[in-house]
Design a protein around this motif. Structure first.
Motif, PDB file in Angstrom:
ATOM      1  N   UNK A 186      49.978  50.829  33.775  1.00  0.00           N
ATOM      2  CA  UNK A 186      50.761  50.902  34.962  1.00  0.00           C
ATOM      3  C   UNK A 186      52.318  50.793  34.496  1.00  0.00           C
ATOM      4  N   UNK A 311      48.887  40.408  45.568  1.00  0.00           N
ATOM      5  CA  UNK A 311      47.334  40.725  45.974  1.00  0.00           C
ATOM      6  C   UNK A 311      46.888  42.027  45.209  1.00  0.00           C
ATOM      7  N   UNK A 312      47.963  42.876  44.914  1.00  0.00           N
ATOM      8  CA  UNK A 312      47.598  44.097  44.500  1.00  0.00           C
ATOM      9  C   UNK A 312      46.855  43.980  43.193  1.00  0.00           C
ATOM     10  N   UNK A 313      47.022  42.942  42.531  1.00  0.00           N
ATOM     11  CA  UNK A 313      46.379  42.854  41.166  1.00  0.00           C
ATOM     12  C   UNK A 313      44.579  42.947  41.558  1.00  0.00           C
ATOM     13  N   UNK A 314      44.312  42.793  42.713  1.00  0.00           N
ATOM     14  CA  UNK A 314      42.816  43.007  43.017  1.00  0.00           C
ATOM     15  C   UNK A 314      42.423  44.487  43.061  1.00  0.00           C
ATOM     16  N   UNK A 315      43.223  45.354  42.682  1.00  0.00           N
ATOM     17  CA  UNK A 315      42.855  46.562  42.754  1.00  0.00           C
ATOM     18  C   UNK A 315      42.278  46.834  41.375  1.00  0.00           C
ATOM     19  N   UNK A 318      38.356  46.069  41.546  1.00  0.00           N
ATOM     20  CA  UNK A 318      37.407  47.047  42.304  1.00  0.00           C
ATOM     21  C   UNK A 318      36.450  47.733  41.483  1.00  0.00           C
ATOM     22  N   UNK A 319      35.257  48.047  41.888  1.00  0.00           N
ATOM     23  CA  UNK A 319      34.248  48.706  41.026  1.00  0.00           C
ATOM     24  C   UNK A 319      34.527  49.921  40.614  1.00  0.00           C
ATOM     25  N   UNK A 320      34.778  50.629  41.565  1.00  0.00           N
ATOM     26  CA  UNK A 320      35.023  52.138  41.513  1.00  0.00           C
ATOM     27  C   UNK A 320      36.339  52.252  40.702  1.00  0.00           C
ATOM     28  N   UNK A 321      37.378  51.615  40.717  1.00  0.00           N
ATOM     29  CA  UNK A 321      38.697  51.640  40.155  1.00  0.00           C
ATOM     30  C   UNK A 321      38.377  51.501  38.579  1.00  0.00           C
ATOM     31  N   UNK A 324      36.254  54.211  36.987  1.00  0.00           N
ATOM     32  CA  UNK A 324      37.206  55.394  36.686  1.00  0.00           C
ATOM     33  C   UNK A 324      38.092  54.903  35.451  1.00  0.00           C
ATOM     34  N   UNK A 325      38.784  53.703  35.501  1.00  0.00           N
ATOM     35  CA  UNK A 325      39.826  53.568  34.496  1.00  0.00           C
ATOM     36  C   UNK A 325      38.886  53.427  33.190  1.00  0.00           C
ATOM     37  N   UNK A 328      37.956  56.753  31.684  1.00  0.00           N
ATOM     38  CA  UNK A 328      39.378  57.461  31.017  1.00  0.00           C
ATOM     39  C   UNK A 328      39.486  56.820  29.698  1.00  0.00           C
TER      40      UNK A 328
ATOM     41  N   UNK B  73      34.321  59.976  42.578  1.00  0.00           N
ATOM     42  CA  UNK B  73      34.893  59.054  41.618  1.00  0.00           C
ATOM     43  C   UNK B  73      36.101  58.808  42.444  1.00  0.00           C
ATOM     44  N   UNK B  74      36.531  57.436  42.497  1.00  0.00           N
ATOM     45  CA  UNK B  74      37.761  57.027  43.369  1.00  0.00           C
ATOM     46  C   UNK B  74      38.336  55.949  42.425  1.00  0.00           C
ATOM     47  N   UNK B  75      39.519  56.359  41.900  1.00  0.00           N
ATOM     48  CA  UNK B  75      40.339  55.347  41.357  1.00  0.00           C
ATOM     49  C   UNK B  75      41.439  54.899  42.142  1.00  0.00           C
ATOM     50  N   UNK B  76      41.481  53.633  42.848  1.00  0.00           N
ATOM     51  CA  UNK B  76      42.207  53.124  43.671  1.00  0.00           C
ATOM     52  C   UNK B  76      43.848  53.116  43.342  1.00  0.00           C
ATOM     53  N   UNK B  78      47.490  52.045  42.623  1.00  0.00           N
ATOM     54  CA  UNK B  78      47.984  50.756  42.824  1.00  0.00           C
ATOM     55  C   UNK B  78      48.597  50.565  44.052  1.00  0.00           C
ATOM     56  N   UNK B  81      47.322  48.976  47.390  1.00  0.00           N
ATOM     57  CA  UNK B  81      47.362  47.637  47.649  1.00  0.00           C
ATOM     58  C   UNK B  81      48.839  46.851  47.542  1.00  0.00           C
ATOM     59  N   UNK B  82      49.672  47.641  46.922  1.00  0.00           N
ATOM     60  CA  UNK B  82      50.955  46.832  46.679  1.00  0.00           C
ATOM     61  C   UNK B  82      51.695  46.995  47.820  1.00  0.00           C
ATOM     62  N   UNK B  92      44.254  40.336  52.502  1.00  0.00           N
ATOM     63  CA  UNK B  92      43.456  41.321  52.994  1.00  0.00           C
ATOM     64  C   UNK B  92      42.271  41.637  52.404  1.00  0.00           C
ATOM     65  N   UNK B  94      39.010  45.043  52.123  1.00  0.00           N
ATOM     66  CA  UNK B  94      38.816  46.306  52.119  1.00  0.00           C
ATOM     67  C   UNK B  94      37.420  46.739  51.778  1.00  0.00           C
ATOM     68  N   UNK B 104      32.044  49.905  47.606  1.00  0.00           N
ATOM     69  CA  UNK B 104      32.999  49.105  46.735  1.00  0.00           C
ATOM     70  C   UNK B 104      33.754  47.983  47.672  1.00  0.00           C
TER      71      UNK B 104
END
Ligand SMILES: Nc1ncnc2c1ncn2[C@@H]1O[C@H](COP(=O)(O)OP(=O)(O)OP(=O)(O)O)[C@@H](O)[C@H]1O
Ligand SMILES: [Mg+2]
Lengths: 335, 457
Positions: A186, A311-315, A318-321, A324-325, A328, B73-76, B78, B81-82, B92, B94, B104
């Motif tokens: 990031x 809270x964005x740390x929660x991203x 996420x299982x999907x994220x 994907x990460x 890669x 494929x879903x890469x959320x 950043x 959420x931010x 929150x 989701x 998910x």
């Protein structure tokens, strides 16, 4: 009949005890009226003075300090949230998610700036950068790189020297490794390029900081990337074979965080413990201080780039994220 | 006088109160409406802001979805959420569903069907927190057919509540400020509107009873008809008052003169007529003329007294002096009957009153004494103070004892008055004058014989 009941009771007690802790230590008098159960991912050595101090200042309080891994802590709290009073962990993302999911109790008397706390419940108390650990002997003639760019240049200049001699976290096995990698990605484009470069050179993947440091010390690998700086620094003091570099371009810096469980039966004691710990973390007196790098002033923070409690740390949980990460990352590092 | 009854005004409502209540009431209603409108509007804006953020979050997740190698494929991102970070650190949740199947996020979030490309917003509640939820979906087409991705993002409303509280407080302050300002304005407006009325009332009230000049000070247009009517009413009143006074004097003169002429003719004729019946008829005629003349005089006097008593012009008078003047004037009349008028006024006695009225009353009392007391007697007139009073005593037969209560009534004459000429108005006049000055007329008989009439003030 009574024996059977006793037997069942003992078995049940055994089951509770069955959790194998990495470490378990009691502070304070054994006849104390209140026992504060602290669940933590931080080794006792780092908090020893603070914990002893606390039980000395508060009458009739005992601390049961239980150490286990961050993922474990997450599971334990979700399964049995009322059995522990205070939770300390270095996994910021998991801690944020626990707080978001309502496991933490807001502490009204503690005031900290926004980036250091979330929902008035979760508080950061240390700043620990991801560091580069190098083998002193190997780098004697090369000169110590100060940035990732310099490290990449070095790898390109001496590919044969570094082939199969680079270590980093296997993000599939380590939460902290995954966390550092995502924050790096990031923060800078350099990360993917760097990953590809070390992937090309055949990087060895590790589960933990300790193993990586040992490997560097032994010379099995020459460079370990994204090692927890606080651990490495402690080791480097005693071991001249390794050297710790905090990259100057940017250093992903994580916070250890603490919260009080929502339904704790000792809210007052737990809150004063958190206050005590935060004060110790910020204390200017080396004697009172935590054995962990403290959160620095604003100016220091700018340089260190502490990952803020958001809270964005929660991203990244996420299982999907994650999938994907990881895909890669795998395609970059495993070639 | 019956001023008390005359001053009593029938009151229904108050202009000032009506004006003030309607103005302030109106201001209050407006202030409340203002508060509600501002609050509702602000609340809508605040909610729509949150909705936009939630929608942006949902959209950015949907947009990040792609089908790669026949797998979703879903890469959320950043930012998904931010952007949800709020001042109040709202929590929150989701959830991501594929064709209604949980993929998910938070499993406890209920799957909500949403048409492709549309965003649904609704309220929810979880673990003690009010939530705002946005749900959107997107259809993805791959080689193996199409699949629908549904994303729901829920956010706490604590921050929104904080914003709303702030807005409510400000809207409340605004409403209150408006109300306070309007109240001040209402007070001023009411004062400004009522002021000319109050001024007019005060200026009319300040006037003396005889001041009948028109109102000259300028008044607002709306009051012009009232003031116009008042002025013309006062002008007519002044005119008719002037006329009445003149008319009475004129009337007395007009009646008496021809009667005197007729009487002198009748007396002359009486000298020349010898026949007994004719002489008797003429004598009766003379007496009737005397009666008429007396009656006319007394009636007009009475009218004059009633008129002057209604508009009593008081001035500071010495009762002794007033009495002295009158006795001096009446002495020739008394001398004709050989009656001595004995005035005893040893000190000055001050009262506020109308000399003409007082002398008229006194004249009637002395006149009665002369009429009903024997010749060669003495009539005592005594003026004394504390309380101021005038007593007229004679040594005649006195009032008929059992008729005393009625003697002051109009046209009432005593049983002893048959021989004398009179109209029965003398004591009425005396009593009216006494009452107009806030006093009384007291009739008594003296122990040693004779009547005693006292004007007491
Ligand atoms: N001094 C007096 N002595 C005796 N009787 C009196 C005396 N004064 C008044 N009266 C009685 O009181 C009555 C009313 O008196 P009043 O003066 O009102 O009428 P009047 O004398 O008859 O008529 P006038 O109007 O011409 O005076 C008289 O008719 C008389 O009977
Ligand atoms: Mg008379």
């Amino acid at each position: 009949m009574r024996n059977i009941i006793l037997l069942i009771f003992l078995a049940a007690a055994n089951l509770v005890q069955a959790q194998d802790w990495e470490d378990r230590k009691l502070f304070g008098p054994s006849n104390a009226q209140q026992v504060l159960r602290v669940l933590s991912s931080t080794d006792v050595v780092y908090l020893d003075t603070v914990l002893s101090d606390f039980v000395r200042t508060v009458d009739g309080a005992q601390i049961e300090y239980l150490v286990t891994g961050t993922a474990d802590i997450n599971d334990i709290i979700r399964k049995d949230p009322d059995a522990y009073d205070v939770v300390i962990s270095s996994a910021m993302d998991l801690q944020v998610k626990l707080t978001n999911d309502g496991f933490a109790k807001p502490l009204r008397t503690i005031e900290r700036p926004d980036w250091m706390q979330w929902r008035q419940s979760l508080f950061g108390f240390s700043a620990e950068p991801a560091a580069i650990v190098v083998n002193t002997a190997a780098f004697k003639d090369l000169g110590l790189p100060r940035t990732r760019q310099e490290l990449i240049s070095l790898f390109r200049a001496e590919p044969d020297l570094f082939r199969d001699k680079i270590a980093t976290y296997d993000i599939r096995r380590s939460g902290l490794g995954y966390f550092f990698a995502t924050q790096d990605a990031r923060a800078s484009e350099t990360f993917w390029r760097f990953t590809e470069v070390i992937g090309n050179l055949g990087t060895r993947l590790y589960c933990c900081s300790g193993e990586m440091i040992t490997a560097v010390a032994k010379g099995d690998v020459l460079v370990a990337y994204n090692v927890l700086g606080s651990y490495a620094a402690t080791q480097a003091l005693a071991d001249p074979r390794i050297q710790v570099i905090v990259p100057e371009d940017f250093a992903t810096t994580m916070m250890r965080t603490i919260f009080v469980t929502r339904n704790t039966s000792r809210p007052k004691l737990a809150e004063s413990f958190v206050a005590h710990l935060l004060e110790a973390a910020e204390s200017r007196e080396p004697v009172d201080r935590l054995q962990l790098p403290p959160l620095e002033s604003e100016a220091g923070r700018e340089l260190q780039k502490v990952v803020p409690l958001e809270p964005s740390l929660m991203i990244y949980l996420d299982r999907l994220s994650r999938k994907a990460f990881t895909l890669e990352w795998e395609s970059a590092i495993i070639q | 006088m019956n001023d008390q009854n005359g001053d009593k005004v029938n009151i229904a409502g108050s202009l000032r109160n009506t004006l003030m209540i309607s103005l302030i009431g109106g201001a209050l209603v407006l202030a409340v409406i203002l508060y509600l409108v501002v609050r509702t509007y602000a609340a809508q804006i605040a909610q729509s802001t949150q909705d936009r953020i939630l929608s942006a979050s949902v959209t950015s997740i949907l947009d990040a979805a792609a089908i790669r190698n026949e797998a979703l494929s879903v890469e959320l991102p950043y930012s998904a959420f931010s952007i949800l970070s709020t001042q109040a650190d709202d929590r929150f949740f989701y959830a991501i569903h594929q064709d209604g199947r949980f993929l998910s996020g938070y499993e406890h979030m209920v799957f909500t069907e949403t048409p492709n490309g549309q965003m649904k917003f609704y309220a929810g509640r979880y673990d003690g927190s009010d939530l705002r939820i946005a749900t959107g979906s997107r259809r993805l087409v791959g080689a193996n057919g199409q699949t629908t991705l549904t994303v729901s993002v829920a956010q706490g409303q604590q921050s929104l509540a904080g914003v709303l509280n702030r807005i409510s407080r400000n809207a409340g302050l605004l409403g209150f400020g408006f109300f306070a300002l309007m109240t001040l304005l209402s007070l001023w407006l009411t004062y400004a509107t009522i002021a000319p009325l109050t001024r007019l009332a005060a200026s009319v009230q300040r006037r003396g009873p005889e001041d009948l000049r028109p109102v000259a000070a300028p008044v607002p247009a709306e009051m012009a008809p009232l003031v116009g009517s008042l002025n013309s009413f006062m002008r007519r009143l002044a005119h008719s008052l002037d006329q009445s006074e003149e008319f009475i004097a004129e009337a007395a003169h007009r009646v008496r003169t021809p009667l005197a002429t007729v009487r002198s003719y009748a007396e002359t004729t009486l000298q020349r007529v010898d026949k007994l019946e004719n002489r008797q008829a003429l004598r009766a005629m003379v007496r009737a003329i005397d009666e008429s003349s007396r009656a006319a005089g007394q009636l007009l006097d009475h009218a004059m007294i009633t008129f002057r008593a209604d508009h009593l012009r008081r001035s500071k008078l010495d009762l002794a002096e007033v009495t002295g003047d009158l006795i001096r004037a009446m002495r020739p009349l008394a001398d004709m009957k050989d009656v001595d008028l004995d005035l005893s006024a040893t000190q000055q006695v001050w009262i506020e009153g109308d000399a003409i009225l007082l002398q008229n009353a006194l004249r009637n009392l002395v006149d009665n004494a002369l009429k009903y007391a024997p010749a060669e007697s003495v009539i005592q007139i005594i003026v004394s103070d504390d309380p101021a009073n005038i007593r007229v005593q004679d040594s005649g037969p006195g009032f008929p004892q059992d008729e005393i209560p009625d003697l002051s009534t109009r046209f009432t004459r005593g049983s002893n008055a048959a021989e004398t000429i009179g109209s029965g108005l003398g004591l009425t006049i005396a009593q009216d004058v006494a009452v107009a000055h806030g006093g009384t007329l007291i009739l008594t008989n003296r122990k040693e014989g004779g009547a005693c009439a006292t004007l007491s003030f």
